[in-house]
Write a protein that holds these residues in place. Sequence first.
Motif, mmCIF file in Angstrom:
data_model
loop_
_atom_site.group_PDB
_atom_site.id
_atom_site.type_symbol
_atom_site.label_atom_id
_atom_site.label_comp_id
_atom_site.label_asym_id
_atom_site.label_seq_id
_atom_site.Cartn_x
_atom_site.Cartn_y
_atom_site.Cartn_z
ATOM 1 N N PHE A 115 62.882 74.792 -30.071
ATOM 2 C CA PHE A 115 63.478 75.949 -30.758
ATOM 3 C C PHE A 115 64.423 76.679 -29.823
ATOM 4 O O PHE A 115 64.039 77.104 -28.731
ATOM 5 N N LEU A 124 68.555 76.360 -34.887
ATOM 6 C CA LEU A 124 68.266 77.420 -35.862
ATOM 7 C C LEU A 124 68.661 77.033 -37.296
ATOM 8 O O LEU A 124 67.883 77.250 -38.236
ATOM 9 N N GLU A 158 65.709 76.519 -40.501
ATOM 10 C CA GLU A 158 65.554 77.691 -41.383
ATOM 11 C C GLU A 158 64.426 77.544 -42.413
ATOM 12 O O GLU A 158 63.581 78.438 -42.535
ATOM 13 N N LEU A 188 61.135 77.859 -40.622
ATOM 14 C CA LEU A 188 60.886 79.225 -40.129
ATOM 15 C C LEU A 188 60.484 80.148 -41.273
ATOM 16 O O LEU A 188 59.624 81.013 -41.120
ATOM 17 N N GLU A 189 61.102 79.934 -42.440
ATOM 18 C CA GLU A 189 60.732 80.743 -43.626
ATOM 19 C C GLU A 189 59.279 80.504 -43.996
ATOM 20 O O GLU A 189 58.526 81.428 -44.275
ATOM 21 N N GLN A 195 56.910 79.397 -42.047
ATOM 22 C CA GLN A 195 56.042 79.950 -41.002
ATOM 23 C C GLN A 195 55.927 81.466 -41.141
ATOM 24 O O GLN A 195 54.844 82.029 -40.998
ATOM 25 N N ILE A 200 56.253 81.082 -33.929
ATOM 26 C CA ILE A 200 57.007 79.973 -33.309
ATOM 27 C C ILE A 200 56.652 79.959 -31.829
ATOM 28 O O ILE A 200 56.679 80.998 -31.183
ATOM 29 N N SER A 259 58.337 78.102 -28.677
ATOM 30 C CA SER A 259 59.541 77.327 -28.393
ATOM 31 C C SER A 259 59.366 76.487 -27.143
ATOM 32 O O SER A 259 59.005 77.010 -26.089
ATOM 33 N N GLN A 285 63.146 86.942 -31.119
ATOM 34 C CA GLN A 285 62.788 86.213 -32.352
ATOM 35 C C GLN A 285 61.280 86.225 -32.578
ATOM 36 O O GLN A 285 60.785 85.582 -33.488
ATOM 37 N N ALA A 337 59.271 84.625 -30.637
ATOM 38 C CA ALA A 337 58.870 83.249 -30.330
ATOM 39 C C ALA A 337 58.285 83.228 -28.924
ATOM 40 O O ALA A 337 58.858 83.830 -28.006
#
Length: 311
Positions: free
Chosen positions: A176, A181, A185, A188-189, A191, A198, A200, A248, A250
Amino acid sequence: MSPTSFTLHDGTSIPWLAWGNATGTTKERALDDGKIALDAGIRHIDTAQNYQTEVQTGQSIQKAGLEKSAVYVTSKCMSLKSTVTHSWAPVPLEDVRASIQGSLDKLGFVPDLYLIHNPFVAPRGEGNLKKLWKIFEELKDEGKLKSIGVSNFRPQDIEAILDGARYKPVVNQIEFHPYTLAHLEPLLELQAKHGILIESYGGLTPILRHPTGGPLKQVLERIALRLTHKYGEGIDQAAVLLLWLKAQRAVAVTASGNPERIGKLAKVYQSEWELDPEEVEEISRVGKTIHYRHYRIHMEEDFPIPDLPQQ
Ligand SMILES: NC(=O)c1ccc[n+]([C@@H]2O[C@H](COP(=O)([O-])OP(=O)(O)OC[C@H]3O[C@@H](n4cnc5c(N)ncnc54)[C@H](OP(=O)(O)O)[C@@H]3O)[C@@H](O)[C@H]2O)c1
């Protein structure tokens, strides 16, 4: 004060930066470099069965003179790559408990977080990933595991284990950074919807592994310079990318085998340094104009990549 940890959805805290012992020479030097990282102030070590560094991870905490409770440790369930076919060898479901007990024995304690290293740890076949997750849930109930999560899971892998799950994974550890990115997407939505944080890895790819540095090169240089002026310390582009990850929410699983750079990572972890919201937005926006992944694995199989250039 800028927080040094995030709260997972199971109520526990996780330090936002981890030192991993699978990168470059850190694997062979996991004990000594681990002690250097801990001495420098890092408080999260990322290991795994197939890095073969679990023993050294436990030893490095002892060598640093720290109680286990002072250090957050993540490990992961094994999936071996065949040297002949180069495909992942799954762990038979009946062997999973013994395999995880092997991790606990090597570490000398129950890790704070334990992950399924990738979806192919489960034998191929309908429902097996779900069955593997169920074993993780049972081990958590029995106190043999604490927080449980996944790694290298695509949306369909996460959906497979959420179906009927009693515990949702607390994290998904994936490659990540701004250049993944656009592709990630939908993941990530999903999650965010389930509160799956996240984690990374490969977060420094834009400056280390992209052939030219890509469109973020000058952006990161400019921001590093502004932060250096603002805070009066040498803040490099690596620090800017790590601070972007923090913004983020993360967890940054990074690494170094170089004592000076380990010290820099520890400094970023403990610092109050922050990007401006406009800088966070600019890095995301510019990052999304290309798609570049270093760890090519399965993340692009049955998970279409965006129609974007690599450069
Ligand atoms: N779940 C998975 O499948 C998976 C996959 C890959 C990795 N991981 C985990 O994530 C960890 C980190 O992975 P990664 O290597 O991809 O992370 P990364 O953060 O992208 O890269 C780490 C590299 O950055 C370099 N570095 C550190 N600080 C720097 C600085 N200030 N300036 C320039 N370079 C700097 C280090 O080189 P030097 O040693 O020369 O300082 C190191 O080789 C691994 O050790 C492992 O624990 C997990």
